[in-house]
Design an enzyme around this catalytic site. Structure first.
Site, PDB file in Angstrom:
ATOM      1  CB  SER A 195      29.271  44.599  38.825  1.00  0.00           C
ATOM      2  OG  SER A 195      29.118  43.200  38.966  1.00  0.00           O
TER       3      SER A 195
ATOM      4  CE  LYS B 123      32.955  42.177  37.984  1.00  0.00           C
ATOM      5  NZ  LYS B 123      32.200  43.316  38.563  1.00  0.00           N
TER       6      LYS B 123
END
Length: 267
Positions: A61, A121
């Protein structure tokens, strides 16, 4: 003058005393070893709880900035201490101690509200921001974020699926710049609703835009409360291909990414 019998008795007593002292000495050494081990474990626990905690990167990701098989250290003190900063959230308190909000562009470790696992993230939206994706372009508060094409290449995910991607350099309003990847500008999360970030919460996104489940998926990640932040990723301290266990030292040659070790995650 001592007799021969007296000398023999003394020698026998000395032997008995020596034999008695050896087990005592061994017990003392064992005790010292146990104390040292316990002290080392306590120091490691305190360091992990209040200073830096290691995390592995198991998914694609955040590629290419954080690759599968990277190991990073996240600082606990940067954002202060909350329930999820401590091991297993063992102290169920509300709020943060010495709390400092993250900056836009930080790479943060956190626990999403519906999840138990740690996620990592990039902080894109701050409280009160309006965030939206339109045709693969990021908009913050109605303004399209600057993006410049870098190159065409390929990306391999955790299922060993390789696809062509385009790399772009994205620059946030505060000047933070980093590389993002797009398989296309028409994927499922490339056109979204406008998200309004609630007070005390943050909007997180992966740099590998079409291979990231992040705040764009409200049912899985959604907005991240300040209290759920674990720490700020700071440095890669190890990196190995194919998610090979780092203790498999016999597989290091040819698999360790030496050029990524002890480097900032913001390079």
């Amino acid at each position: 003058m001592a007799s021969t019998d007296d000398k023999a008795k003394r020698r026998e007593q000395e032997k008995l005393a020596s034999k008695a002292a050896k087990p005592a000495k061994k017990k003392s050494e064992l005790r010292e070893t146990i104390v040292v081990v316990i002290q080392a474990l306590l120091i490691a626990l305190i360091f992990r709880s209040f200073a830096y905690q290691p995390f592995s990167i198991p998914t694609a990701s955040l590629q290419p900035n954080l690759m599968i098989g990277d190991y990073v250290l996240a600082s606990k003190f940067t954002y202060g201490y909350g329930r999820y900063s401590l091991p297993m959230g063992i102290i169920p308190f509300e709020g943060r101690i010495f709390g400092n909000e993250p900056n836009r562009g930080d790479i943060a470790v956190f626990k999403p509200v519906p999840q138990d696992d740690n996620y990592i993230k990039r902080v894109i939206g701050l409280p009160g921001d309006r965030i939206q994706m339109k045709q693969g372009r990021l908009f913050i508060n109605g303004e399209m974020v600057e993006r410049e094409m870098v190159e065409r290449t390929t990306d391999t995910d955790s299922f060993n699926t390789t696809l062509p991607v385009i790399k772009y350099r994205e620059t946030l309003p505060n000047g933070v710049s980093y590389i993002v990847q797009e398989i296309s500008d028409t994927a499922a999360l490339d056109n979204t609703q406008e998200y309004i970030v609630p007070e005390g919460q943050f909007f997180m996104m992966g740099d590998n835009r079409d291979r990231s489940q992040d705040s764009r998926v409200l049912s899985a990640v959604g907005f991240v409360p300040f209290d759920n932040l674990v720490g700020k990723a700071e440095v890669r301290f190890f990196s190995i291909k194919d998610n090979i266990n780092p203790w498999f030292v016999w597989m290091w040659p040819g698999n360790v990414r030496w050029d990524r070790m002890f480097t900032s995650v913001y390079d």
